[in-house]
Design an enzyme around this catalytic site. Structure first.
Site, short mmCIF file in Angstrom:
data_model
loop_
_atom_site.label_atom_id
_atom_site.label_comp_id
_atom_site.label_asym_id
_atom_site.label_seq_id
_atom_site.Cartn_x
_atom_site.Cartn_y
_atom_site.Cartn_z
N ARG A 75 0.84 -1.21 0.00
CA ARG A 75 0.00 0.00 0.00
C ARG A 75 0.87 1.26 0.00
O ARG A 75 1.78 1.40 0.82
CB ARG A 75 -0.91 0.01 1.21
N LYS A 206 -4.62 1.01 14.71
CA LYS A 206 -4.50 2.02 13.66
C LYS A 206 -5.16 3.33 14.08
O LYS A 206 -6.06 3.33 14.93
CB LYS A 206 -5.13 1.50 12.38
N CYS A 472 -16.41 -8.04 4.88
CA CYS A 472 -16.44 -8.40 6.30
C CYS A 472 -16.83 -7.15 7.09
O CYS A 472 -16.88 -6.05 6.53
CB CYS A 472 -15.07 -8.95 6.75
N CYS A 476 -13.84 -1.39 5.79
CA CYS A 476 -12.87 -0.57 5.04
C CYS A 476 -13.54 0.41 4.07
O CYS A 476 -12.98 1.45 3.78
CB CYS A 476 -11.90 -1.47 4.28
#
Ligand code: SF4
Length: 563
Positions: A75, A206, A472, A476
């Site tokens: 990423r 995060k 899921c 995101c």
């Protein structure tokens, strides 16, 4: 809340000597069988990469006695989504050299490569660094890519938003030299752990930051751990409302986990963004739960301690009183795709990119078209928080030729899409994401078509309704902050959410569980029909669902759909 036994990840960070661990040694054995050690897997996230395997072939390979097809997702961190044309061309070349010939725009204005082999990982990351970009802190328990509006308007406010995003991005990067040593063959400086902000164990989880202004909440600022909403008077920036405690992730059937929108906490002056961001990072560092990673995000601290407590801790940290915030202004989401004047004589063209995937297919040669657009017209691409792409700095005299080039390659323009397709997001999910319970990107188009057909049957095709799909509940693609959320539940089935708003200021609620992929549109249709029949003037779909209420909305589904 944070006093339990530290999780395994905490032990790995503590022992990592500044995010080094055994990464270098393990990558030096590219032909090794099996995946990386748990330590190297965990630490590599901080360097911007996840080890994954092709889940499509895993069972077949196992039956054939073969190892999994191990590979990496890499990423790229791109503050505010800004890329130069030269950087775009460099990344484009890497897609063939190291990955599967595609690139993928993320929902946080970054860029991902998939299927990078272990033997190519070091070169891939080194090549990204050579383009003056980095993968460092694109993942991991640190401040991730900083988001803000992608609009390249040449005015003082937009310049400031962009500058703050870049400033935060560089100031909040980890200081360890490990990334340089491992991926750029930098000289080892030993076990340096001098991380004045993060400390040796970095953050519990995060940490996401977004900046917005009331007329442009495309970054979904309230979905971030920390948000800054610009306040202006007479066109001048007079400060920022600070919002804290947003986050989308949850786990099915674990009510202690939940999506949450950030609360406004205080208001600061125009030049206090970095100072406040550092204080909030310290708050997360010192008060986040390090014993349970599912409970480690800052949102749980805010939910459990309250906004007054959070403001008091930040006030102590900064050594000055912090005022309560003014009421949140109304946040809106503008149309940024299509042609727009930048304000400096040049233009930007916003292009819809379904699922953010930049690829050449039999239908459209998108990757080629974008490469040629950069090469011929010197445009600078900008990734948006909606996984779309803007081509900025287009000269007036190039507009027609650029349009022709894109049309020649079969590119779809925003005005050719129904709003539901235009405003849809999806995560990657299978076959690469290890967390995926079911499909994301690969069923994006068929699910959008189902919902679009249902909208058309009820005369709603032109309504601005957002749809967000994930494989899921980690969220995101921010599925709980849009009009319709489609969240992977188990193979081939989804939970459906409605009632969020288009502007990203209200969470949705669940209405149906275990809905089959091909039944998403039919399940939603009775609610869409009711919306068409009963909405008030100008009422959005999510607003209608919220006004109607969860029980009444679920009752519309009937028994068949709410299995
Ligand atoms: Fe993977 Fe879940 Fe994120 Fe989708 S939402 S990319 S399945 S972790």
């Amino acid at each position: 809340m944070a006093g339990g036994k530290p999780s395994g990840a905490e032990g790995i960070k503590t022992a990592s000597a500044g995010l080094r661990g055994t990464i270098a040694e393990e990558l030096a054995a590219p032909d090794a069988r099996g995946g990386l050690s748990e330590s190297a897997y965990t630490l590599l996230k901080f360097h911007g990469t996840y080890e994954q395997f092709d889940r499509d072939t895993a069972t077949e390979r196992k039956q054939a006695g073969l190892d999994k097809d191990w590979q990496f997702m890499v990423r790229v961190r791109a503050p505010a989504g800004r890329l130069t044309g030269a950087q775009w061309l460099a990344l484009d070349a890497l897609a063939d050299r190291h990955a599967d010939g595609t690139m993928r725009l993320t929902t946080r204005q970054g860029m991902q490569f998939h299927t990078v082999k272990r033997g190519n990982l070091k070169d891939c990351i080194a090549d990204i660094e050579k383009a003056l970009l980095t993968t460092m802190a694109a993942c991991g328990d640190v401040v991730r890519n900083i988001t803000t509006t992608a609009a390249p308007r040449r005015d003082a406010l937009h310049a400031r938003l962009e500058a703050e995003a870049f400033n935060l991005s560089s100031a909040l990067l980890p200081r360890t030299r490990a990334h340089h040593e491992i991926f750029l063959d930098g000289e080892s400086v030993g076990e340096s752990q001098d991380e004045p902000l993060y400390g040796p164990t970095y953050l519990p989880r995060k940490f996401k930051i977004g900046l917005a202004h009331p007329a442009d909440n495309t970054p979904d600022v309230l979905a971030n751990d920390l948000g800054f909403i610009a306040r202006t008077r007479g066109g001048e920036l007079i400060g920022w409302i600070v919002t804290i405690g947003g986050g989308m992730g949850m786990t099915h059937n674990k009510p202690a986990t939940y999506p949450r929108l950030a609360d406004p906490i205080t208001v600061i002056g125009p030049d206090e963004v970095l100072e406040m961001a550092q204080a909030v990072v310290r708050l997360s560092r010192d008060h986040g739960d390090r014993s349970d990673r599912r409970h480690a995000r800052l949102k749980y601290v805010v939910a459990e301690r309250g906004v007054e407590w959070v403001r008091a801790r930040l006030s102590e940290d900064l050594g000055r009183p912090l005022p309560p915030p003014p009421p949140l202004p109304r946040l809106t989401v503008p149309e940024l795709l299509g042609w727009h004047a930048q304000g400096d004589g040049r233009w930007w063209l916003g292009l819809p990119i379904p699922s953010g995937r930049i690829a050449d297919t039999s239908r459209a040669r998108l990757r080629t078209a974008l490469r040629e657009a950069v090469q011929r017209f010197g445009v600078d691409p900008i990734a948006t928080p909606q996984q779309d792409l803007m081509l900025s700095n287009v000269r007036e005299e190039d507009r027609d030729a650029l349009t022709d080039l894109l049309r020649d390659h079969g590119i779809t323009f925003a005005e050719e899409l129904a709003p539901i397709a235009r405003w849809s997001l999806s995560c990657t999910a299978l076959p690469t994401c290890g967390q995926a319970l079911t499909e994301g990107e690969r069923v994006h188009a068929p699910i959008v078509v189902q919902v679009q057909d249902a909208l058309e049957r009820h005369g709603l095709l032109d309504e601005r309704i957002s749809l967000r799909l994930t494989g899921c509940p980690n969220g995101c693609a921010r599925p709980y902050a849009g009009d319709i959320g489609v969240v992977g539940r188990a193979p081939g089935v989804y939970s459906l959410f409605v009632g969020g708003d288009f502007e990203g200021t209200r969470l949705s609620f669940p209405i149906a569980d275990k809905v089959a992929t091909d039944a998403v549109g039919a399940t939603l249709e009775p609610i869409l029909a009711a919306y068409a029949a009963r909405r008030t003037e100008g009422e959005g779909f999510g607003d209608f669902c919220t006004r109607t209420g969860p029980e009444a909305v679920r009752a519309l589904l009937g028994t068949a759909a709410a299995a």
